[in-house]
Design a protein around this motif. Sequence first.
Motif, PDB file in Angstrom:
ATOM      1  N   VAL A 231     -54.508  28.461   0.183  1.00  0.00           N
ATOM      2  CA  VAL A 231     -54.510  28.009  -1.212  1.00  0.00           C
ATOM      3  C   VAL A 231     -53.665  28.996  -2.007  1.00  0.00           C
ATOM      4  N   TRP A 232     -52.478  28.550  -2.408  1.00  0.00           N
ATOM      5  CA  TRP A 232     -51.519  29.422  -3.080  1.00  0.00           C
ATOM      6  C   TRP A 232     -51.701  29.393  -4.588  1.00  0.00           C
ATOM      7  N   LEU A 233     -51.257  30.458  -5.254  1.00  0.00           N
ATOM      8  CA  LEU A 233     -51.307  30.501  -6.715  1.00  0.00           C
ATOM      9  C   LEU A 233     -50.063  29.874  -7.336  1.00  0.00           C
ATOM     10  N   LYS A 234     -49.029  29.693  -6.558  1.00  0.00           N
ATOM     11  CA  LYS A 234     -47.795  29.060  -7.033  1.00  0.00           C
ATOM     12  C   LYS A 234     -47.970  27.547  -7.010  1.00  0.00           C
ATOM     13  N   LYS A 237     -46.510  25.207  -4.394  1.00  0.00           N
ATOM     14  CA  LYS A 237     -47.060  25.261  -3.034  1.00  0.00           C
ATOM     15  C   LYS A 237     -48.474  24.683  -2.977  1.00  0.00           C
ATOM     16  N   THR A 238     -49.268  24.926  -3.997  1.00  0.00           N
ATOM     17  CA  THR A 238     -50.584  24.299  -4.162  1.00  0.00           C
ATOM     18  C   THR A 238     -50.650  23.794  -5.597  1.00  0.00           C
ATOM     19  N   SER A 239     -50.613  22.493  -5.777  1.00  0.00           N
ATOM     20  CA  SER A 239     -50.566  21.936  -7.132  1.00  0.00           C
ATOM     21  C   SER A 239     -51.859  22.242  -7.882  1.00  0.00           C
ATOM     22  N   PRO A 240     -51.819  22.263  -9.214  1.00  0.00           N
ATOM     23  CA  PRO A 240     -53.044  22.462  -9.980  1.00  0.00           C
ATOM     24  C   PRO A 240     -54.142  21.460  -9.616  1.00  0.00           C
ATOM     25  N   TYR A 241     -53.746  20.219  -9.307  1.00  0.00           N
ATOM     26  CA  TYR A 241     -54.736  19.229  -8.890  1.00  0.00           C
ATOM     27  C   TYR A 241     -55.381  19.619  -7.564  1.00  0.00           C
ATOM     28  N   ASP A 242     -54.563  20.036  -6.585  1.00  0.00           N
ATOM     29  CA  ASP A 242     -55.119  20.431  -5.288  1.00  0.00           C
ATOM     30  C   ASP A 242     -56.006  21.672  -5.427  1.00  0.00           C
ATOM     31  N   ALA A 307     -54.747  17.696 -14.034  1.00  0.00           N
ATOM     32  CA  ALA A 307     -55.611  17.686 -12.844  1.00  0.00           C
ATOM     33  C   ALA A 307     -56.866  16.859 -13.096  1.00  0.00           C
ATOM     34  N   LEU A 308     -57.434  16.986 -14.301  1.00  0.00           N
ATOM     35  CA  LEU A 308     -58.629  16.212 -14.653  1.00  0.00           C
ATOM     36  C   LEU A 308     -58.299  14.722 -14.749  1.00  0.00           C
ATOM     37  N   LYS A 309     -57.111  14.416 -15.250  1.00  0.00           N
ATOM     38  CA  LYS A 309     -56.707  13.010 -15.368  1.00  0.00           C
ATOM     39  C   LYS A 309     -56.595  12.367 -13.990  1.00  0.00           C
ATOM     40  N   ILE A 310     -55.975  13.087 -13.035  1.00  0.00           N
ATOM     41  CA  ILE A 310     -55.859  12.558 -11.671  1.00  0.00           C
ATOM     42  C   ILE A 310     -57.244  12.392 -11.051  1.00  0.00           C
ATOM     43  N   THR A 311     -58.087  13.410 -11.224  1.00  0.00           N
ATOM     44  CA  THR A 311     -59.441  13.374 -10.667  1.00  0.00           C
ATOM     45  C   THR A 311     -60.216  12.175 -11.207  1.00  0.00           C
ATOM     46  N   ASN A 312     -60.165  11.963 -12.520  1.00  0.00           N
ATOM     47  CA  ASN A 312     -60.897  10.848 -13.137  1.00  0.00           C
ATOM     48  C   ASN A 312     -60.311   9.502 -12.729  1.00  0.00           C
ATOM     49  N   ALA A 313     -58.987   9.441 -12.578  1.00  0.00           N
ATOM     50  CA  ALA A 313     -58.352   8.182 -12.165  1.00  0.00           C
ATOM     51  C   ALA A 313     -58.793   7.794 -10.760  1.00  0.00           C
ATOM     52  N   LEU A 314     -58.866   8.760  -9.864  1.00  0.00           N
ATOM     53  CA  LEU A 314     -59.310   8.474  -8.502  1.00  0.00           C
ATOM     54  C   LEU A 314     -60.790   8.103  -8.478  1.00  0.00           C
ATOM     55  N   PHE A 315     -61.587   8.815  -9.267  1.00  0.00           N
ATOM     56  CA  PHE A 315     -63.030   8.549  -9.284  1.00  0.00           C
ATOM     57  C   PHE A 315     -63.331   7.155  -9.829  1.00  0.00           C
ATOM     58  N   ARG A 316     -62.598   6.750 -10.868  1.00  0.00           N
ATOM     59  CA  ARG A 316     -62.855   5.459 -11.512  1.00  0.00           C
ATOM     60  C   ARG A 316     -61.987   4.337 -10.950  1.00  0.00           C
ATOM     61  N   GLY A 317     -61.058   4.687 -10.055  1.00  0.00           N
ATOM     62  CA  GLY A 317     -60.196   3.673  -9.465  1.00  0.00           C
ATOM     63  C   GLY A 317     -59.088   3.190 -10.377  1.00  0.00           C
ATOM     64  N   LYS A 318     -58.828   3.898 -11.488  1.00  0.00           N
ATOM     65  CA  LYS A 318     -57.790   3.484 -12.441  1.00  0.00           C
ATOM     66  C   LYS A 318     -56.490   4.224 -12.138  1.00  0.00           C
ATOM     67  N   ASP A 329     -49.001  14.028  -6.707  1.00  0.00           N
ATOM     68  CA  ASP A 329     -50.054  15.031  -6.552  1.00  0.00           C
ATOM     69  C   ASP A 329     -51.312  14.397  -5.977  1.00  0.00           C
ATOM     70  N   ALA A 330     -51.615  13.177  -6.426  1.00  0.00           N
ATOM     71  CA  ALA A 330     -52.838  12.505  -5.977  1.00  0.00           C
ATOM     72  C   ALA A 330     -52.816  12.234  -4.478  1.00  0.00           C
ATOM     73  N   VAL A 331     -51.655  11.863  -3.933  1.00  0.00           N
ATOM     74  CA  VAL A 331     -51.593  11.498  -2.510  1.00  0.00           C
ATOM     75  C   VAL A 331     -51.355  12.694  -1.591  1.00  0.00           C
ATOM     76  N   LYS A 332     -50.956  13.835  -2.178  1.00  0.00           N
ATOM     77  CA  LYS A 332     -50.521  14.969  -1.356  1.00  0.00           C
ATOM     78  C   LYS A 332     -51.586  15.432  -0.364  1.00  0.00           C
ATOM     79  N   SER A 333     -52.836  15.514  -0.814  1.00  0.00           N
ATOM     80  CA  SER A 333     -53.881  16.061   0.052  1.00  0.00           C
ATOM     81  C   SER A 333     -54.678  14.985   0.794  1.00  0.00           C
TER      82      SER A 333
END
Length: 413
Positions: A231-234, A237-242, A307-318, A329-333
């Motif tokens: 888990v990188w700080l850059k 290399k590791t996105s804020p979402y990841d 990061a919160l927007k991606i997280t909420n979109a995946l959780f709610r399916g939107k 970013d959403a599909v990366k991991s």
Amino acid sequence: MELYDELKWRGLINDITSPDLIDELNHGELTFYIGTDPTADSLHIGHYSSLLCAKRLQQHGHHPIMLVGGATGFIGDPKASGERNMLTPEVLDHNYQALHNQIENLWGFDMVNNLDWTKDLSIIDFLRDFGKYFNVNYMINKETVKKRLDSGISYTEFSYMILQAMDFLNLFEKKNCRMQIGGQDQWGNITAGLELIRKKHGADVKAYGLTMPLITKADGTKFGKSESGTVWLKKEKTSPYDLYQFLLNTEDSKVIEYLKKLTFLSVEEIERLEKALEENAGAREAQKKLAEEVVRDLHGQEELDAALKITNALFRGKLQDLDDEQRRDAVKSMPKIQTQAMKLEDLLVSSNIAKSKREAREWIKGNSIAINGEKYTDPNMIVDSSMAYVDNVLILRKGKKNYFAFVFEPNAD
């Protein structure tokens, strides 16, 4: 609570070289240093706790120096598993510049490079002016060296201890640096530096060492670039979402420890979160707070909001609410599955998401399968690259939170 007691409470002190250091930490103004070698072009989460400790000391009136080892990076600090690979001067210089910029931007510490005081040193001067002060018996009894005696250790890595001791001596003489801090695995190198200072300047010198426990995962393994899943700080290399997701998934058994070590939250707030964890672990309030604090500290509020927007979109399916960068970013991991055009039921079976066509049809007709956030109920529907969510990738969700990224092969349709 005085500084030393707070550091102890946060689990940031493994050992100190003298009890006199306690009063110096609580009431003095120490110049101290912390070092890292440029073996990668980014720091990782294992470094983060140490650098936050330096920041805590700075906030209490102490003066940090960050050393990036342009010289020691050529050698390699001995590790238990064997000799390190030698990096080329070009790679080391690239990594040094990257770490220098990263640390300067994140923390603004005074920066030094130990190549500056070693590059013109001859081997004769090294042996006469420094090697003469080190007893081989003393060196082989250091923990990091002792672990390598059976498997073997090169003279190059064996000499690393002397080079790091030279760093402490140089900073003591040039910048009145009287303390080195580092992970608990650096105890031998730190005490070697203290010994060199005392042999050069007298036994009554007020210089100190402080080590911190290594931050570990629940299975006891440490965070590091030699471990899988770094888990990188850059953010490239590791996105804020990841990073947010990684911290959000922290085990209950570790989250309070991480809150203490990786955030500036108050004692009272962390104790409140610990109580909330005990009363309702399923709410994951402590994990959410940890993820928010670290992502905000490293990348800023805007990146945390994304990061919160991606997280909420995946959780709610939107999923349609995300822009292309957020979609990537959403599909990366997500687990990646290579595919080509086929019926939806065949897609589930060929990817081993469903064990049989019968099971696949049950999930599809039962509203359990969504593609790019939309439910589909026809098992015979053809899924092809025209349905890609971003680039050539399609997102399939089974149930509420099992996501898969299907990657369409070129010319697969």
